[in-house]
Structure formats: C-alpha cells, structure tokens
Design a protein around this motif. Structure first.
Motif, PDB file in Angstrom:
ATOM      1  N   TYR A  47     -10.919   4.631  -1.680  1.00 52.77           N
ATOM      2  CA  TYR A  47     -10.434   3.983  -2.548  1.00 52.77           C
ATOM      3  C   TYR A  47     -10.634   4.351  -4.084  1.00 52.77           C
ATOM      4  CZ  TYR A  47      -9.204   0.320   0.889  1.00 52.77           C
ATOM      5  OH  TYR A  47      -8.404  -0.274   1.808  1.00 52.77           O
ATOM      6  N   ASN A  51      -6.116   2.584  -4.432  1.00 52.18           N
ATOM      7  CA  ASN A  51      -6.422   1.456  -3.934  1.00 52.18           C
ATOM      8  C   ASN A  51      -5.402   0.860  -2.968  1.00 52.18           C
ATOM      9  OD1 ASN A  51      -7.519  -0.930  -3.648  1.00 52.18           O
ATOM     10  ND2 ASN A  51      -7.508  -1.750  -5.805  1.00 52.18           N
ATOM     11  N   LEU A  69      -7.953  -3.139  -1.992  1.00 46.63           N
ATOM     12  CA  LEU A  69      -9.230  -3.803  -1.743  1.00 46.63           C
ATOM     13  C   LEU A  69      -9.023  -5.532  -2.215  1.00 46.63           C
ATOM     14  CD1 LEU A  69     -11.843  -1.765  -4.128  1.00 46.63           C
ATOM     15  CD2 LEU A  69     -11.778  -1.813  -1.485  1.00 46.63           C
TER      16      LEU A  69
END
Length: 154
Positions: A47, A51, A69
């Motif tokens: 991440y 992302n 996320l």
C-alpha cells in the motif's frame, strides 16, 4: 518471503500492470484505526507503493483487482448472508475477482496474514487458504498468466 523479493514483485506491478497512486501514511493509519487491525509488513509495503492495483488488464476487464484501502471491508459486509455466522469476523476482502468473488485476508492469524479464497457459490461453507501470505499470493498470481491458479484444472 524476504521484503527484498516482495520489492521486486512490487516493481513488476508498477512497471507492467495497472497500479493506483501510493497510499499515504495518514491513509494507512486511518484505515488501521477504522478497521481495528494493522497491516502486516507485506501489505504495508504494497500500500505504500500502490493503493490498489489491477493485474494484467485495466478495469473493467481485469480478473484481479487488489482493492484500495478505502474498499477493503469485512467479508460479512461485502457478501451479506441471512445467517449471522456467515464467515469469520477476521476475514476481510482484499482482492476482487469479479462476480462477487474475493480473495480474503485473515487478520486473526499471526502476520504475515494468509490469503483465502471465497468463491461466491460456496461461501461461507468452503473458504480455503490459498497462500500463506500476500507476497506468496502476489508471486503466484503474477506468474499465473491471468489465471485463477488455485482452482483445479478442467
């Protein structure tokens, strides 16, 4: 799997696939506070690099879409069932595979977290571990030629 090997896999994702912009440390902290669990080292490295990402093909044609996320959620929310016990509370969506199918991360286990397959027609009765960690899952997936490598061959 050593982090250096994971970094090579992440380089491959960045160079040859469809990554999103990296998550910020603030986004990661907000996710962890909201979710109530911490990313393991492999997921944190992913991440911080991207992302979320589509592998092999861009949206909407992709088979593998590693969720950003903001998209990760308890599988009980993503795949609601009438039964109250529809899957463990520690199972969270990680990879969208089309048609309400997901690969999950099991955050109840020690890090690195294992990856599970949650096929929509057999969930939650048949959820199987397909990789011992995200890095193992990513390597197998990148070498799969865009195939669901954990399924039996026809």
């Amino acid at each position: 799997m050593p982090i250096s090997h994971l970094q090579k896999l992440l380089d491959e994702v960045a160079a040859s696939h469809y990554p999103n912009a990296p998550a910020t440390l603030e986004q990661i902290a907000a996710f962890e506070a909201s979710a109530g669990w911490r990313l393991d080292d492999e997921l944190r490295a992913f991440y911080l690099r991207t992302n979320g990402a589509c592998l092999f093909e861009p949206q909407p044609e992709q088979t593998f879409r590693i969720l950003g996320l903001h998209e990760i959620q308890p599988v009980r929310v993503a795949k609601p069932r009438q039964e109250e016990s529809a899957g463990a509370a520690s199972w969270w969506t990680l990879v969208y595979l089309q048609d309400s199918d997901y690969n999950l991360v099991d955050v109840a286990r020690p890090a690195p977290y294992p990856i599970l397959d949650a096929y929509h027609e057999t969930y939650p009765q048949q959820v199987v571990e397909i990789a011992s960690s995200f890095a193992v899952w990513l390597e197998r997936t990148l070498r799969s030629g865009n195939q669901l490598w954990w399924l039996p061959a026809d």
